[in-house]
Write a protein that holds these residues in place. Sequence first.
Motif, PDB file in Angstrom:
ATOM      1  N   ALA A 197       0.636  -1.210   0.037  1.00  0.00           N
ATOM      2  CA  ALA A 197      -0.050  -0.011  -0.025  1.00  0.00           C
ATOM      3  C   ALA A 197       0.974   1.377  -0.143  1.00  0.00           C
ATOM      4  O   ALA A 197       1.926   1.257   0.552  1.00  0.00           O
ATOM      5  N   GLY A 198       0.452   2.335  -0.675  1.00  0.00           N
ATOM      6  CA  GLY A 198       1.043   3.520  -0.686  1.00  0.00           C
ATOM      7  C   GLY A 198       1.847   3.957  -1.992  1.00  0.00           C
ATOM      8  O   GLY A 198       2.481   5.061  -2.018  1.00  0.00           O
ATOM      9  N   VAL A 199       1.636   3.177  -2.967  1.00  0.00           N
ATOM     10  CA  VAL A 199       2.299   3.471  -4.254  1.00  0.00           C
ATOM     11  C   VAL A 199       1.057   4.308  -5.259  1.00  0.00           C
ATOM     12  O   VAL A 199      -0.093   3.530  -5.429  1.00  0.00           O
ATOM     13  N   PRO A 200       1.154   5.334  -5.766  1.00  0.00           N
ATOM     14  CA  PRO A 200       0.315   5.905  -6.711  1.00  0.00           C
ATOM     15  C   PRO A 200       0.101   5.023  -7.890  1.00  0.00           C
ATOM     16  O   PRO A 200       1.043   4.149  -8.338  1.00  0.00           O
ATOM     17  N   GLU A 201      -0.990   5.094  -8.521  1.00  0.00           N
ATOM     18  CA  GLU A 201      -1.064   4.077  -9.629  1.00  0.00           C
ATOM     19  C   GLU A 201      -0.031   4.328 -10.837  1.00  0.00           C
ATOM     20  O   GLU A 201       0.242   5.397 -11.129  1.00  0.00           O
ATOM     21  N   ILE A 202       0.452   3.404 -11.161  1.00  0.00           N
ATOM     22  CA  ILE A 202       1.493   3.222 -12.392  1.00  0.00           C
ATOM     23  C   ILE A 202       0.818   3.074 -13.560  1.00  0.00           C
ATOM     24  O   ILE A 202       0.476   1.831 -13.918  1.00  0.00           O
ATOM     25  N   PRO A 203       0.879   3.991 -14.547  1.00  0.00           N
ATOM     26  CA  PRO A 203       0.128   3.879 -16.094  1.00  0.00           C
ATOM     27  C   PRO A 203       1.050   2.903 -17.029  1.00  0.00           C
ATOM     28  O   PRO A 203       2.200   2.397 -16.541  1.00  0.00           O
ATOM     29  N   GLY A 204       0.109   2.217 -17.728  1.00  0.00           N
ATOM     30  CA  GLY A 204       0.891   1.403 -18.731  1.00  0.00           C
ATOM     31  C   GLY A 204       0.005   0.251 -19.119  1.00  0.00           C
ATOM     32  O   GLY A 204      -0.702  -0.360 -18.282  1.00  0.00           O
ATOM     33  N   ALA A 205       0.193  -0.216 -20.265  1.00  0.00           N
ATOM     34  CA  ALA A 205      -0.657  -1.368 -20.913  1.00  0.00           C
ATOM     35  C   ALA A 205      -0.031  -2.704 -20.304  1.00  0.00           C
ATOM     36  O   ALA A 205      -0.744  -3.812 -20.430  1.00  0.00           O
ATOM     37  N   THR A 206       1.390  -2.673 -20.162  1.00  0.00           N
ATOM     38  CA  THR A 206       1.954  -3.800 -20.082  1.00  0.00           C
ATOM     39  C   THR A 206       2.966  -3.668 -18.767  1.00  0.00           C
ATOM     40  O   THR A 206       3.447  -2.376 -18.562  1.00  0.00           O
ATOM     41  N   VAL A 207       3.477  -4.629 -18.035  1.00  0.00           N
ATOM     42  CA  VAL A 207       4.417  -4.453 -17.066  1.00  0.00           C
ATOM     43  C   VAL A 207       5.597  -3.647 -17.512  1.00  0.00           C
ATOM     44  O   VAL A 207       6.398  -2.812 -16.940  1.00  0.00           O
ATOM     45  N   LEU A 208       6.178  -4.127 -18.770  1.00  0.00           N
ATOM     46  CA  LEU A 208       7.412  -3.444 -19.411  1.00  0.00           C
ATOM     47  C   LEU A 208       7.108  -1.865 -19.550  1.00  0.00           C
ATOM     48  O   LEU A 208       7.828  -1.086 -19.156  1.00  0.00           O
TER      49      LEU A 208
END
Length: 354
Positions: free
Chosen positions: A24-35
């Motif tokens: 918990a505590g991480v902003p949403e990380i954008p992207g269609a894939t993990v890479l």
Amino acid sequence: MGGETEVRTIDYHTGGEPFRIVTAGVPEIPGATVLERRTNASAPEIDRVRRLLCHEPRGHADMYGCFLVPPDDAGAHLGVLFWHKDGYSTACGHGTIALGVHAVESGLVQADSDGDTDVVVDVPSGRVTARVHCSGGVIESVTFRNVPSHVTARNVPIIIPTAARTGAPGAAGTGAAEAIHVSGATRGAAEVAVDIAYGGAMYASLPAGAFGLSVEPRHLTDLIALGRAVKAALRDHPAARHPTDDRLSGIYGVIFYDELGPGHQRNVTVFADGEVDRSPCGSGTAARLALLHADGFTGELTHDSIVGTTFTGRVAEVRGDAVIPEITGMAYRTGSHRFVLDPRDPVGPGFTLR
């Protein structure tokens, strides 16, 4: 205490190497894939959390951990972004083993109490599996099945300076310099040969004996300096390029190894900027297996670390010029944490000292 940043983690170690899972505590990380998310994680508001957790006073220069993210599709249970003090890596075998334990212990994946349960994970280098083995409801081991691993180049000659001081970035230490000179180097530099292989990240391998050293804690300072020097010598080298995706290119780690007997090696992996893997290094073991397989080795590799822990590895499948390695180890929970950052704190997300 208004205005505080709060981050929650569950911590493990695999073969002595830390692995801090952020829950918990991480902003949403954008992207269609993990890479893609790996690239986007460098955004200041996200990267601030990485620095908070792996820098002092909450972490240290060799800290390792991850952010959990959605998988690429429904074929995996979870996605993950691996991080260390210098940024984000493309692969992490010891972390994948810890994620398998965490997924079962937390109930994220329902496990067979007497048998094997696959935890499928999307990592920046591809899709991997942590096969969790339980007996009587207790996790006994985890086998990490890696992405296709392959040899990139053999006997690549590089020049290592021998006159620089221990601990200087990209320079060998005094003790190592003396050892290199004994091996025949002159004019303040030594030529050595390295093998390069991909195990989810690019690794350069060479025997510690090439410098008159062995993989032991008493030689660690020199091995760190030499690891930096080898990595610097291979910067932008064509053999360090991934054949299909340049985002996976570049030497990530340098593996120094000792031969202990047939199918038995001891190694230390110096990765990123002088960081030391306390475990036998999962993705590094995969790279070693690709090299050993190319040399005709078909057995099980017993791979020891500099602190005396062990992974076992084997080639489970051959796909053309690549192999599918399987590496077995175990991870153990070391704690659960609630980290905070007071907005008045003058050191902010922290600092690193080595």
